[in-house]
Design an enzyme around this catalytic site. Structure first.
Site, short mmCIF file in Angstrom:
data_model
loop_
_atom_site.label_atom_id
_atom_site.label_comp_id
_atom_site.label_asym_id
_atom_site.label_seq_id
_atom_site.Cartn_x
_atom_site.Cartn_y
_atom_site.Cartn_z
N ARG A 28 0.82 -1.21 0.00
CA ARG A 28 0.00 0.00 0.00
C ARG A 28 0.86 1.28 0.00
O ARG A 28 1.78 1.40 -0.81
CB ARG A 28 -0.99 -0.03 1.16
CG ARG A 28 -2.00 -1.19 1.05
CD ARG A 28 -3.12 -1.07 2.05
NE ARG A 28 -2.69 -1.24 3.42
CZ ARG A 28 -2.73 -2.39 4.08
NH1 ARG A 28 -3.16 -3.49 3.49
NH2 ARG A 28 -2.32 -2.46 5.34
N ASP A 156 -2.89 12.09 9.61
CA ASP A 156 -4.21 11.89 9.01
C ASP A 156 -5.08 13.08 9.39
O ASP A 156 -4.99 13.58 10.52
CB ASP A 156 -4.84 10.59 9.54
CG ASP A 156 -6.00 10.09 8.68
OD1 ASP A 156 -6.89 10.89 8.38
OD2 ASP A 156 -6.01 8.89 8.34
N TYR A 169 -8.36 5.70 16.93
CA TYR A 169 -7.44 5.96 15.82
C TYR A 169 -7.21 7.47 15.69
O TYR A 169 -6.06 7.92 15.54
CB TYR A 169 -8.01 5.40 14.52
CG TYR A 169 -7.24 5.82 13.29
CD1 TYR A 169 -6.07 5.17 12.93
CD2 TYR A 169 -7.70 6.86 12.48
CE1 TYR A 169 -5.36 5.55 11.80
CE2 TYR A 169 -6.99 7.25 11.36
CZ TYR A 169 -5.83 6.60 11.02
OH TYR A 169 -5.11 7.00 9.90
#
Length: 249
Positions: A28, A156, A169
């Protein structure tokens, strides 16, 4: 989203290839990062945990393109985290005798609704997404200082914007963003001060982690990146070209 917490050099002046360790790089995003760095002349250390076959295949492919330019190391970043981090960095640095770049890419990602999240969920996500990058950076710092190298953490937008039930997360990525900001200050170079420095310049540089005044070329480089195909998935967000000055209170 990526956050960088210290300076990456240009090409090595003595003709050696720069060396990058990329965690979680058998598949990935990590695989894409390793492949891109290799294309730009880096020797690459491919880290994996359970994806040994994929890591070996990628390593073989890259070594086929350029001999002795890729190497695989393995380790579980959720177990004995600090000791594992020390071992991985030592193995990566020993491969070519240097380390120029650490890319903390390895990450866990799964839903944790409040009503059924467990302590084990918390530990797994925080150990891999925060604790491991912290201790990898700690272990790599002396080697990166020697090469004027850098650390890139894969963060993120969920670390900045709430997105339940990705709650734990998101917390882990928010913590990683804050770790990046703190390490940028801790690992930044000493300011380049003239003798004697004007008081205002001394104060300004003391609050600038990269320790130098920015140039027009620094801004131009950011513009060139944003205008290039390399930024094709960047929109509606800014690049702060300030040497890290915006990090300090």
């Amino acid at each position: 989203m990526t956050d960088k917490d210290c300076t990456m050099p240009g090409t090595c002046h003595w003709g050696e290839s720069k060396v990058a360790l990329v965690t979680g790089s058998a598949r990935r995003v990590g695989k894409a990062i390793v492949s891109a760095l290799h294309k730009h002349g880096y020797n690459v250390v491919i880290h994996c945990n359970s994806s040994q076959a994929e890591a070996n295949a990628l390593c073989g492919q890259l070594n086929g393109a350029r001999a002795s330019s890729a190497h695989v190391i393995s380790g579980d970043l959720s177990a004995s985290v600090a000791a594992t981090a020390q071992r991985l960095v030592a193995e990566a640095q020993a491969q070519w005798g240097r380390l120029d770049l650490l890319v903390n890419n390895a990450s866990l990602f799964f839903l944790t609704p409040l009503e059924n999240a467990t302590e084990r969920d918390w530990d797994r996500l925080m150990d891999t997404n925060v604790k491991a990058p912290f201790f990898l950076t700690q272990a790599a710092a002396p080697h990166l200082k020697a090469t004027k190298g850098g650390v890139i953490n894969l963060c993120d937008v969920i670390g900045e914007q709430a997105s339940p039930p990705l709650t734990i997360y998101g917390i882990s990525k928010a913590a990683l963003i804050m770790a990046t900001k703190n390490h940028a200050i801790e690992l930044g170079p000493e300011p380049h001060l003239p003798r004697p420095p004007p008081p205002l310049l001394q104060e300004w540089l003391s609050r600038t982690p990269l320790g130098r005044i920015g140039t027009a070329e620094d801004v131009a480089d950011a513009v060139v990146f944003l205008a290039s195909p390399s930024s094709s998935y960047v929109t509606g967000s800014g690049i702060t070209v300030c040497g890290g000055r915006s990090l300090r209170l």
